[in-house]
Motif scaffolding. Sequence first.
Motif, PDB file in Angstrom:
ATOM      1  N   LEU A   3      -0.763  10.100   5.892  1.00 35.17           N
ATOM      2  CA  LEU A   3      -0.452  11.112   4.896  1.00 35.17           C
ATOM      3  C   LEU A   3      -0.025  10.412   3.625  1.00 35.17           C
ATOM      4  CD1 LEU A   3       1.702  13.598   7.020  1.00 35.17           C
ATOM      5  CD2 LEU A   3      -0.688  13.842   6.403  1.00 35.17           C
ATOM      6  N   GLY A   4      -0.502  10.870   2.472  1.00 34.98           N
ATOM      7  CA  GLY A   4      -0.013  10.362   1.205  1.00 34.98           C
ATOM      8  C   GLY A   4       1.407  10.848   1.005  1.00 34.98           C
ATOM      9  N   SER A  16      -9.645   9.694   1.961  1.00 35.05           N
ATOM     10  CA  SER A  16      -9.884   8.275   2.204  1.00 35.05           C
ATOM     11  C   SER A  16      -8.898   7.476   1.357  1.00 35.05           C
ATOM     12  CB  SER A  16     -11.328   7.891   1.866  1.00 35.05           C
ATOM     13  OG  SER A  16     -11.613   8.139   0.503  1.00 35.05           O
ATOM     14  N   LEU A  17      -8.831   6.190   1.630  1.00 34.95           N
ATOM     15  CA  LEU A  17      -7.908   5.309   0.932  1.00 34.95           C
ATOM     16  C   LEU A  17      -8.599   4.733  -0.301  1.00 34.95           C
ATOM     17  CD1 LEU A  17      -5.037   4.122   1.255  1.00 34.95           C
ATOM     18  CD2 LEU A  17      -6.094   2.167   2.386  1.00 34.95           C
ATOM     19  N   LYS A  18      -8.059   5.011  -1.490  1.00 36.84           N
ATOM     20  CA  LYS A  18      -8.697   4.644  -2.745  1.00 36.84           C
ATOM     21  C   LYS A  18      -7.952   3.506  -3.437  1.00 36.84           C
ATOM     22  CE  LYS A  18     -12.049   7.620  -2.694  1.00 36.84           C
ATOM     23  NZ  LYS A  18     -13.477   7.164  -2.696  1.00 36.84           N
ATOM     24  N   VAL A  19      -8.695   2.745  -4.223  1.00 34.49           N
ATOM     25  CA  VAL A  19      -8.134   1.593  -4.930  1.00 34.49           C
ATOM     26  C   VAL A  19      -7.306   2.052  -6.131  1.00 34.49           C
ATOM     27  CG1 VAL A  19      -8.688  -0.435  -6.331  1.00 34.49           C
ATOM     28  CG2 VAL A  19      -9.953   0.009  -4.218  1.00 34.49           C
ATOM     29  N   THR A  74      -4.002   7.239  -0.627  1.00 33.51           N
ATOM     30  CA  THR A  74      -4.957   8.216  -0.126  1.00 33.51           C
ATOM     31  C   THR A  74      -5.392   9.150  -1.251  1.00 33.51           C
ATOM     32  OG1 THR A  74      -3.084   9.545   0.651  1.00 33.51           O
ATOM     33  CG2 THR A  74      -4.215   8.167   2.271  1.00 33.51           C
ATOM     34  N   SER A  75      -6.589   9.680  -1.122  1.00 37.03           N
ATOM     35  CA  SER A  75      -7.193  10.445  -2.216  1.00 37.03           C
ATOM     36  C   SER A  75      -6.529  11.796  -2.441  1.00 37.03           C
ATOM     37  CB  SER A  75      -8.689  10.644  -1.947  1.00 37.03           C
ATOM     38  OG  SER A  75      -8.897  11.257  -0.680  1.00 37.03           O
ATOM     39  N   ASN A  76      -5.633  12.201  -1.542  1.00 38.82           N
ATOM     40  CA  ASN A  76      -4.927  13.465  -1.739  1.00 38.82           C
ATOM     41  C   ASN A  76      -3.492  13.261  -2.211  1.00 38.82           C
ATOM     42  OD1 ASN A  76      -4.020  12.393   0.698  1.00 38.82           O
ATOM     43  ND2 ASN A  76      -3.713  14.398   1.641  1.00 38.82           N
ATOM     44  N   TYR A  93       0.816  -1.188   0.000  1.00 37.58           N
ATOM     45  CA  TYR A  93       0.000   0.000   0.000  1.00 37.58           C
ATOM     46  C   TYR A  93       0.861   1.253   0.000  1.00 37.58           C
ATOM     47  CZ  TYR A  93      -4.042  -2.818   1.168  1.00 37.58           C
ATOM     48  OH  TYR A  93      -5.045  -3.731   1.138  1.00 37.58           O
ATOM     49  N   ARG A  94       0.372   2.300  -0.714  1.00 40.84           N
ATOM     50  CA  ARG A  94       1.148   3.518  -0.878  1.00 40.84           C
ATOM     51  C   ARG A  94       0.771   4.544   0.190  1.00 40.84           C
ATOM     52  NH1 ARG A  94       3.238   4.560  -5.918  1.00 40.84           N
ATOM     53  NH2 ARG A  94       3.296   2.730  -7.210  1.00 40.84           N
ATOM     54  N   TYR A  95       0.917   4.212   1.420  1.00 42.56           N
ATOM     55  CA  TYR A  95       0.702   5.175   2.486  1.00 42.56           C
ATOM     56  C   TYR A  95       1.514   4.749   3.693  1.00 42.56           C
ATOM     57  CZ  TYR A  95      -2.497   1.739   4.471  1.00 42.56           C
ATOM     58  OH  TYR A  95      -3.048   0.603   4.978  1.00 42.56           O
TER      59      TYR A  95
END
Length: 329
Positions: free
Chosen positions: A15-16, A287-290, A312-314, A5-7
């Motif tokens: 935080l992204g 939020s955490l997006k696919v 994360t969406s940001n 996962y990228r977070y």
Amino acid sequence: MQHSYRYVEMKGRLLGVCLLSCTFSVNALSNVEEQQEKLTQLPQNPQKPQQQEPAQQTQPEQNKVAEISEQSLSEETIEDPSAQDKSLQQPAELSDAMVERLMKDMIWVEGGEFTMGSDHVDANSREKPPHQVTVDGFYMGRTEVTQELFLAVMGWNFSYFPCDLCPVNNISWINMQQFINRLNEATGKVFRLPSEAEWAFAAKGGNQSKGFLFSGSDTIDDVAWYAGNANRKLQPVGLKRGNELGLHDMTGNVWEFCQDDMSRTVYSDKPRDNPMYIVTTDIKQVSLKVLRGGGYEFSDKESYVYRRDGATSNVRMPDIGFRLALDKQ
């Protein structure tokens, strides 16, 4: 590199992070559902992470319609430069030729039933179990959204590897929603991001699927830009062979955001008919997006068609982009 996962959890909040080819093992993090719960408790305007440049790449010359000062790209306004630049708030005006090309590149995907997920020996727990899913018919972009189209709609483009026909990147999931809203205003259509189920169905070739390991082939070099051939940079869209439906770059080049929020256990849950997992409908709520599809810095094993990741969406990264979906008109 371990698929992950990228977070990262940092100082008690998620935080992204914008790192090229540097992700953090999911085993080092606590349960995704706990992380998602923390995300939904974040404020509406969370502090944005400091962006880093890709490894061994210089900051690209930024391509934009209007001059935007560094101050206008502060942490408070980075999500949408038009918030500070009035010239970018005008409705997008696309040429007839551009709209015609856009619509021509929307490929019809006949609805059907397919196996989502995998029991492959290399599959991660979040990619299991394989299960039957049904989706209705929809249109899918033949390629990822290009920098040319994004610039025409938004009036700015801060992508790494500037190139009109390369996938737009260095934008967040939130930016993508802003783009889609402006595109819909300009065209009168209702474009959107695909659901994860739609993306997976299309990547596997829909009802014409031949069961390939990658999207369109068992030989990744035929269909994808990945760590073995991309020379550590993005490539123009559509140069590799398409899959059974004529969709290009569904494996490799850039990871692609879906509409869904990320969950480890959603593959074990119902419903199975047009499934979509959403934590919040507020696009400004982090939020955490696919993510699906793999990217130019990822290996063949990290690019199997069933692979799923999340960010994360940001977050904004050089190897994350998107493609459009559209319901039957």
